[in-house]
Design a protein around this motif. Structure first.
Motif, PDB file in Angstrom:
ATOM      1  N   TYR A 100     -33.660 -24.054 -37.937  1.00 41.36           N
ATOM      2  CA  TYR A 100     -35.002 -23.896 -37.895  1.00 41.36           C
ATOM      3  C   TYR A 100     -35.765 -24.375 -39.015  1.00 41.36           C
ATOM      4  O   TYR A 100     -36.815 -24.996 -39.182  1.00 41.36           O
TER       5      TYR A 100
ATOM      6  N   PHE B 138     -36.072 -27.902 -38.500  1.00 35.77           N
ATOM      7  CA  PHE B 138     -37.384 -28.117 -37.532  1.00 35.77           C
ATOM      8  C   PHE B 138     -38.614 -28.275 -38.276  1.00 35.77           C
ATOM      9  O   PHE B 138     -39.523 -28.982 -38.053  1.00 35.77           O
TER      10      PHE B 138
ATOM     11  N   ARG C 278     -42.635 -30.153 -38.328  1.00 31.59           N
ATOM     12  CA  ARG C 278     -43.950 -29.492 -38.811  1.00 31.59           C
ATOM     13  C   ARG C 278     -44.461 -30.144 -40.038  1.00 31.59           C
ATOM     14  O   ARG C 278     -45.524 -30.004 -40.301  1.00 31.59           O
TER      15      ARG C 278
ATOM     16  N   ARG D 287     -40.581 -22.023 -31.866  1.00 34.37           N
ATOM     17  CA  ARG D 287     -39.513 -22.680 -31.996  1.00 34.37           C
ATOM     18  C   ARG D 287     -38.558 -22.708 -30.600  1.00 34.37           C
ATOM     19  O   ARG D 287     -38.180 -23.555 -30.251  1.00 34.37           O
ATOM     20  N   TRP D 288     -38.220 -21.555 -30.455  1.00 32.98           N
ATOM     21  CA  TRP D 288     -37.034 -21.237 -29.357  1.00 32.98           C
ATOM     22  C   TRP D 288     -37.614 -21.069 -28.129  1.00 32.98           C
ATOM     23  O   TRP D 288     -36.994 -21.046 -27.275  1.00 32.98           O
TER      24      TRP D 288
END
Length: 194
Positions: A116, A119, A124, A191-192
């Protein structure tokens, strides 16, 4: 700044280019994000050639070797080329590269949090302080739900678990802090859901 011309991917990853581009567009990525990610794909494909590797040889250890220069190039540098995590996920879904086998000593929550944070940083482009806050919020949330909820995939989290977490946070924090927590939680769940 003008949009780059169509990115050309040569080498072992070339057969996956059109499918990957289509998948990113289907997911709603902006044209610049698609271009940056295809550039990451082209760079990785070029890196494989002198090593004599095809995609099946792109193990977790090889990926670590590939990103090592970014990790050691200073505190302001990226941990990996922009878009690489999305590319790796896509190639794993296509069975082009082997699945990552987590080290047995690492906790599932920490693995999710590391993915995460990568990511948030790479895709982002969030600042380090924001990434730290989002990661700590995600950790508090993930440790508040049963482990069985996120062992397979995070989207199995129920609305009730989310509501309970937000209510518990709101009892101890200011309105502004609760809003920040909800924003961080929303980013985690989005995200998921991709």
């Amino acid at each position: 700044m003008t949009m780059p011309k169509r990115v050309r991917v040569n080498g072992p990853l070339e057969p996956y280019t059109d499918g990957f581009r289509s998948e990113m567009q289907r997911r709603g990525y902006a044209p610049w994000s698609v271009a940056f990610t295809l550039q990451a794909m082209a760079g990785l494909s070029r890196w494989l050639v002198p090593r004599g590797l095809d995609p099946a040889g792109l193990t977790t250890a090889e990926l670590d070797l590939y990103v090592r220069p970014w990790r050691t190039s200073g505190p302001k540098q990226r941990r990996a080329p922009r878009g690489l995590p999305v590319l790796v996920s896509y190639l794993r879904v296509q069975d082009a590269i082997p699945e990552q086998v987590p080290p047995p000593s690492e906790d599932r929550v920490d693995l999710l949090l590391d993915e995460y944070a990568t990511f948030l940083t790479d895709e982002r482009g969030l600042a380090k302080g924001t990434v730290r806050y989002y990661r700590s919020t995600a950790k508090r949330f993930l440790t508040s739900v049963p482990a069985s909820t996120y062992d397979a995939a995070l989207p199995q989290v129920t609305a009730s678990a989310i509501r309970s977490f937000v209510i518990a946070v709101s009892a101890r924090r200011s309105t502004g802090s609760v809003k920040n927590t909800v924003t961080a939680l929303r980013a985690l769940l989005r995200r998921w859901q991709r």
